[in-house]
Motif scaffolding. Structure first.
Motif, PDB file in Angstrom:
ATOM      1  N   HIS A   4       0.873  -1.177   0.000  1.00 35.23           N
ATOM      2  CA  HIS A   4       0.000   0.000   0.000  1.00 35.23           C
ATOM      3  C   HIS A   4       0.901   1.216   0.000  1.00 35.23           C
ATOM      4  O   HIS A   4       1.751   1.358   0.873  1.00 35.23           O
ATOM      5  CB  HIS A   4      -0.890  -0.002   1.246  1.00 35.23           C
ATOM      6  N   SER A   5       0.730   2.081  -0.997  1.00 40.17           N
ATOM      7  CA  SER A   5       1.488   3.327  -1.009  1.00 40.17           C
ATOM      8  C   SER A   5       0.577   4.475  -0.610  1.00 40.17           C
ATOM      9  O   SER A   5       0.650   4.976   0.513  1.00 40.17           O
ATOM     10  CB  SER A   5       2.117   3.549  -2.389  1.00 40.17           C
ATOM     11  N   LEU A   6      -0.309   4.873  -1.492  1.00 39.92           N
ATOM     12  CA  LEU A   6      -1.139   6.049  -1.231  1.00 39.92           C
ATOM     13  C   LEU A   6      -2.536   5.864  -1.832  1.00 39.92           C
ATOM     14  O   LEU A   6      -2.835   4.859  -2.455  1.00 39.92           O
ATOM     15  CB  LEU A   6      -0.473   7.295  -1.822  1.00 39.92           C
ATOM     16  N   PHE A   7      -3.357   6.900  -1.662  1.00 39.08           N
ATOM     17  CA  PHE A   7      -4.720   6.888  -2.187  1.00 39.08           C
ATOM     18  C   PHE A   7      -4.716   7.019  -3.714  1.00 39.08           C
ATOM     19  O   PHE A   7      -5.460   6.351  -4.405  1.00 39.08           O
ATOM     20  CB  PHE A   7      -5.476   8.056  -1.550  1.00 39.08           C
ATOM     21  N   GLY A   8      -3.855   7.904  -4.203  1.00 36.94           N
ATOM     22  CA  GLY A   8      -3.988   8.307  -5.597  1.00 36.94           C
ATOM     23  C   GLY A   8      -2.971   7.744  -6.567  1.00 36.94           C
ATOM     24  O   GLY A   8      -2.796   8.307  -7.655  1.00 36.94           O
ATOM     25  N   ASN A   9      -2.259   6.665  -6.206  1.00 41.11           N
ATOM     26  CA  ASN A   9      -1.194   6.247  -7.126  1.00 41.11           C
ATOM     27  C   ASN A   9      -1.088   4.743  -7.352  1.00 41.11           C
ATOM     28  O   ASN A   9      -0.104   4.286  -7.942  1.00 41.11           O
ATOM     29  CB  ASN A   9       0.157   6.783  -6.633  1.00 41.11           C
ATOM     30  N   ALA A  10      -2.076   3.958  -6.919  1.00 43.13           N
ATOM     31  CA  ALA A  10      -1.941   2.496  -7.026  1.00 43.13           C
ATOM     32  C   ALA A  10      -1.668   2.025  -8.466  1.00 43.13           C
ATOM     33  O   ALA A  10      -0.796   1.174  -8.661  1.00 43.13           O
ATOM     34  CB  ALA A  10      -3.173   1.801  -6.445  1.00 43.13           C
ATOM     35  N   VAL A  18       6.763  11.615  -2.164  1.00 45.07           N
ATOM     36  CA  VAL A  18       8.111  11.841  -1.623  1.00 45.07           C
ATOM     37  C   VAL A  18       8.154  11.378  -0.163  1.00 45.07           C
ATOM     38  O   VAL A  18       9.034  10.619   0.248  1.00 45.07           O
ATOM     39  CB  VAL A  18       8.508  13.326  -1.754  1.00 45.07           C
ATOM     40  N   TYR A  19       7.172  11.809   0.613  1.00 46.20           N
ATOM     41  CA  TYR A  19       7.101  11.378   2.016  1.00 46.20           C
ATOM     42  C   TYR A  19       6.871   9.869   2.110  1.00 46.20           C
ATOM     43  O   TYR A  19       7.371   9.206   3.010  1.00 46.20           O
ATOM     44  CB  TYR A  19       5.959  12.111   2.752  1.00 46.20           C
ATOM     45  N   ASN A  20       6.089   9.336   1.183  1.00 43.08           N
ATOM     46  CA  ASN A  20       5.759   7.917   1.216  1.00 43.08           C
ATOM     47  C   ASN A  20       6.989   7.047   0.954  1.00 43.08           C
ATOM     48  O   ASN A  20       7.191   6.022   1.602  1.00 43.08           O
ATOM     49  CB  ASN A  20       4.678   7.652   0.157  1.00 43.08           C
ATOM     50  N   VAL A  21       7.822   7.460   0.014  1.00 43.57           N
ATOM     51  CA  VAL A  21       9.025   6.692  -0.340  1.00 43.57           C
ATOM     52  C   VAL A  21       9.928   6.549   0.885  1.00 43.57           C
ATOM     53  O   VAL A  21      10.402   5.454   1.194  1.00 43.57           O
ATOM     54  CB  VAL A  21       9.781   7.365  -1.505  1.00 43.57           C
ATOM     55  N   SER A  22      10.144   7.650   1.604  1.00 49.60           N
ATOM     56  CA  SER A  22      11.031   7.568   2.771  1.00 49.60           C
ATOM     57  C   SER A  22      10.376   6.774   3.888  1.00 49.60           C
ATOM     58  O   SER A  22      11.032   5.997   4.577  1.00 49.60           O
ATOM     59  CB  SER A  22      11.427   8.964   3.244  1.00 49.60           C
ATOM     60  N   GLY A  23       9.055   6.941   4.058  1.00 40.63           N
ATOM     61  CA  GLY A  23       8.350   6.186   5.089  1.00 40.63           C
ATOM     62  C   GLY A  23       8.420   4.684   4.847  1.00 40.63           C
ATOM     63  O   GLY A  23       8.458   3.894   5.786  1.00 40.63           O
ATOM     64  N   LEU A  24       8.441   4.304   3.570  1.00 42.71           N
ATOM     65  CA  LEU A  24       8.527   2.886   3.227  1.00 42.71           C
ATOM     66  C   LEU A  24       9.981   2.409   3.163  1.00 42.71           C
ATOM     67  O   LEU A  24      10.242   1.255   2.820  1.00 42.71           O
ATOM     68  CB  LEU A  24       7.828   2.619   1.883  1.00 42.71           C
ATOM     69  N   GLU A  25      10.912   3.309   3.461  1.00 40.14           N
ATOM     70  CA  GLU A  25      12.353   2.990   3.486  1.00 40.14           C
ATOM     71  C   GLU A  25      12.835   2.436   2.150  1.00 40.14           C
ATOM     72  O   GLU A  25      13.597   1.464   2.097  1.00 40.14           O
ATOM     73  CB  GLU A  25      12.666   2.004   4.617  1.00 40.14           C
ATOM     74  N   LEU A  26      12.402   3.053   1.072  1.00 40.73           N
ATOM     75  CA  LEU A  26      12.820   2.608  -0.255  1.00 40.73           C
ATOM     76  C   LEU A  26      13.974   3.488  -0.743  1.00 40.73           C
ATOM     77  O   LEU A  26      13.843   4.709  -0.811  1.00 40.73           O
ATOM     78  CB  LEU A  26      11.642   2.681  -1.235  1.00 40.73           C
ATOM     79  N   PRO A  27      15.119   2.887  -1.070  1.00 39.07           N
ATOM     80  CA  PRO A  27      16.326   3.666  -1.370  1.00 39.07           C
ATOM     81  C   PRO A  27      16.360   4.237  -2.790  1.00 39.07           C
ATOM     82  O   PRO A  27      17.293   4.007  -3.550  1.00 39.07           O
ATOM     83  CB  PRO A  27      17.451   2.643  -1.145  1.00 39.07           C
TER      84      PRO A  27
END
Lengths: 323, 390
Positions: free
Chosen positions: A85-91, B91-100
């Motif tokens: 799961h990433s986000l609402f708008g990008n699956a 951008v915030y999601n990538v770091s939160g998921l620890e993706l390099p």
């Protein structure tokens, strides 16, 4: 859950994946979905069928929404498949990236499925979804359509049907729900991209839905299945009635089950026992204002016309046989 | 090997030497030549085993890269300005998921008013997003920082933004030394993800985390960045040993030992500042320069160590926190808390405004009023607007 309610009253080749004693259980029990949740049922049917067909070689990308929230609150997790799961708008875009990675890492035997509710797939991801379709990325995108933003409290979405009451289209005697809006037709938008496969399915016909998943998974490229998943909480009906409500939507013609390949309709599932739209609408509190003392004059007629147009367009009654 | 290359082409070739499997980008000036360069290298077969994805938006670009990275592919994207802001949720999601993931930011102003020219407003919008952030001073350093970025990202499981001044570096032709493929392969081993989407070991990535655990997750992210300081410094040293160039690391000091006044900055303007420092020192003054190469994690100890003998610190930055003033200058001021040093905050070059040696020299010699200086500001124009009630 009996075989009948999950549509699996057949044996041998006709049996549904759901009726099998060893069904894959891609989303296992213990999750936090409401009783009678159509989306939980829809997701399990779709993914179990894909899992069975591919021998478990699927990766699932899930958008934010009920489906994600009820299944994956840390430290618990209901998914028996690799899942992100990433986000609402990008699956759809995340799924494109997973597919691109597998293509370059020599793992093309692993298939990618993107999924989410109508808020995610039909509204906020529309750009990413269109991009995925246009590039014909090897992704099956499944939209579980419960016709509003249920996770945030039943606000109107771009596919909320005409006259439906939501938290942001409240009938008040002057306004009558989601007036003058017919709901965005995402399957037609998908077809306009000319992608190899588009279908509408419903939890009211599990066998039909599973067959569509099997067809979709047999094709490479961008594919889209739009699944009708009633929501007892948002629509206002008893939790035991999900399948009946879904079936009435099919039988009245408001939710046509059809398939399209390369932008052209190639088959539809006939309505066996047609009912007026009123039979469907009366089951749900979201349409109760259409039947009260101050009901709007043309609402029922207008909704019946929509159903009739679907019946004509997809030849749902006595017409095109399922190919 | 030495090449005369445009900055963007040099960056594209450097990224290609890092053998990404998936490159996904959406065009925005001044980043466009980087993605054109990479697309060309993929199409010509010079960059093998790489998927170049033309996407429909920046949110698509970084989401595709996120998905690819989560599936175990070394991935890359690039953007600028509005593009970064359009990506920001991811951008915030990538770091939160620890993706390099590694991303190049061709630094550009943020509108309105729309402006395609260079400043660091875009980078500053991402300063708290959990990415490691490096600033390149020259095209050579831009080349080197990308090689370092992939290594550091994958070693620390933190995504990296490499900041490269838009147009000033991205579009400037300079001589750069591109390492050989063998050299880069030796420095950057193939990507082995800690966690990825695999049917052999199904795992859920991106769970919802309730209040009972959320604070711990964020605390660990902070600790991880603090620990990354050591890795960044060590890998900078490794890089020097292998490639013979002092790129990367935390900070770079110039004429700093004897300096009474040190000018602190980030990015390409350091070159102009060093020329001014040289001039002033020839005139008998004691100036030095400090470039912050690693902006996130913020290298407090390295900054204190470099500035502890200075009596005056002038921070020249291409960004502005509206309603507060300088951003880098506030952070430097906090780092130097307790030291007896005079702080001067200079906001310069917003929206591509020229920064000349003469302007800098005059500014450095001026007695500070304690207010933020806006270098080269048209006071007459500003005052006429203030006069008319803004």
């Amino acid at each position: 859950m009996s075989n009948y309610t999950i549509g699996g009253g057949f044996s041998g080749e006709n049996a549904t994946v759901q009726s099998a004693h060893d069904r894959p259980n891609t989303i296992t029990s213990g999750h936090k979905a409401c009783q009678g949740c159509g989306e939980a049922l829809g997701a399990r049917c779709v993914l179990d069928a894909a899992y069975r067909l591919t021998g478990g070689k699927i990766v699932v990308v899930t958008a934010t929404g009920c489906l994600e929230v009820f299944s994956s609150v840390y430290p618990e997790n209901s998914w028996n498949v690799p899942w992100i799961h990433s986000l609402f708008g990008n699956a759809p875009a995340v799924a494109s990236g997973v597919a691109a990675a597998f293509r370059r890492l020599g793992k093309e035997d692993v298939r990618v499925i993107a999924q989410g509710g109508d808020g995610a797939i039909a509204d906020i991801s529309m750009g990413c979804l269109s991009g995925m379709f246009e590039r014909n990325d090897d992704v099956l995108c499944v939209c579980y359509d419960n016709q509003a933003y249920m996770n945030t409290g039943v606000q109107r979405s771009g596919v909320t049907p005409s006259f439906a009451r939501t938290a942001t289209t409240l009938p008040n005697g002057v306004y009558f729900g989601n007036e003058e809006r017919t709901g965005k037709n995402v399957p037609k938008i998908a077809m306009a991209h000319g992608i190899p496969y588009v279908a509408m399915g419903s939890v009211g016909n599990i066998r039909d839905l599973e067959q569509k998943v099997v067809r979709a998974m047999g094709i490479r490229g961008a594919r889209y299945i739009h699944v009708h998943v009633p929501c007892p909480l948002g629509w206002g009906y008893p939790t035991s009635e999900t399948i009946r409500v879904a079936r009435l939507a099919i039988r009245c013609g408001l939710f046509p089950l059809f398939e399209a390949e390369n932008g052209k309709v190639v088959g539809s599932t006939p309505i066996e026992d047609q009912v007026p739209v009123e039979d469907y609408l009366r089951t749900q509190r979201r349409f109760a204002h259409l039947f009260g003392k101050n009901a709007p004059v043309n609402a029922l007629e207008s909704l019946q016309n929509m159903a009739n147009e679907n019946i004509d367009e997809y030849r749902l009654v006595g017409g095109l046989a399922h190919e | 090997m030495l090449h005369q290359l445009e900055g963007s082409q040099a960056i594209a070739r450097s990224v290609a030497l890092c053998r990404p499997n998936v490159v996904s980008a959406y065009p925005i000036s001044p980043q466009t030549h980087i993605l054109e360069g990479l697309e060309g290298l993929v199409r010509s077969g010079k960059l093998e085993s790489c998927e170049y994805m033309n996407v429909e938006s920046e949110i698509g670009a970084i989401s595709v890269a996120l998905g690819a990275e989560s599936a175990g592919a070394r991935s890359y994207t690039a953007t600028s300005s509005q593009g970064l802001l359009h990506m920001m949720e991811v951008v915030y999601n990538v770091s939160g998921l620890e993706l390099p993931l590694v991303m190049t930011l061709g630094n550009r102003a943020v509108g309105a008013p729309i402006n395609i020219w260079n400043d660091h407003s875009d980078a500053m919008a991402a300063r708290d997003a959990g990415w490691l952030m490096f600033f390149a001073e020259t095209n050579q350093e831009a080349v080197d920082l990308h090689i370092l970025a992939f290594r550091i990202a994958e070693e620390t499981q933190c995504p990296v933004i490499v900041n490269v001044d838009g147009f000033i570096l991205t579009h400037a032709y300079e001589q750069v030394d591109l390492p050989s493929q063998d050299q880069v392969d030796e420095f950057l081993p193939p990507y082995k993800p800690n966690t990825s989407l695999t049917v052999d070991n199904p795992m859920a990535i991106g769970a919802m985390v309730p209040p009972e655990y959320f604070m711990e997750v964020k605390h660990l992210a902070h600790r991880k960045q603090e620990q990354a300081l050591e890795a960044i410094e060590n890998l900078g040293n490794d890089f020097y040993n292998k490639f013979g160039r002092n790129s990367g690391g935390l900070v770079h000091g110039y004429a700093i030992q004897e300096a009474e006044t040190v000018v602190v900055t980030m990015g390409s303007v350091a070159g102009t500042i060093k020329d001014v420092v040289d001039e002033l020192n020839r005139e008998g003054m004691k100036f030095g320069e400090l470039s912050i190469c690693c902006y996130r994690p913020f290298p407090v100890s390295a900054i204190v160590s470099a500035l502890k003998n200075a009596r005056k610190v002038i921070v020249v930055e291409k960004s502005l926190a509206i309603g507060l003033g300088g951003i880098l200058s506030r952070e430097i001021e906090l780092a130097l808390n307790g030291l007896d040093v005079q702080m001067v905050s200079v906001v310069a070059g917003l929206g591509g405004r020229n920064i000349t040696k003469a302007m800098l020299k005059e500014c450095f010699l001026k007695k500070s009023s304690g207010e933020v200086t806006f270098l080269g500001l048209d006071e007459k124009l500003v005052n006429s607007n203030i006069g008319s009630g803004l």
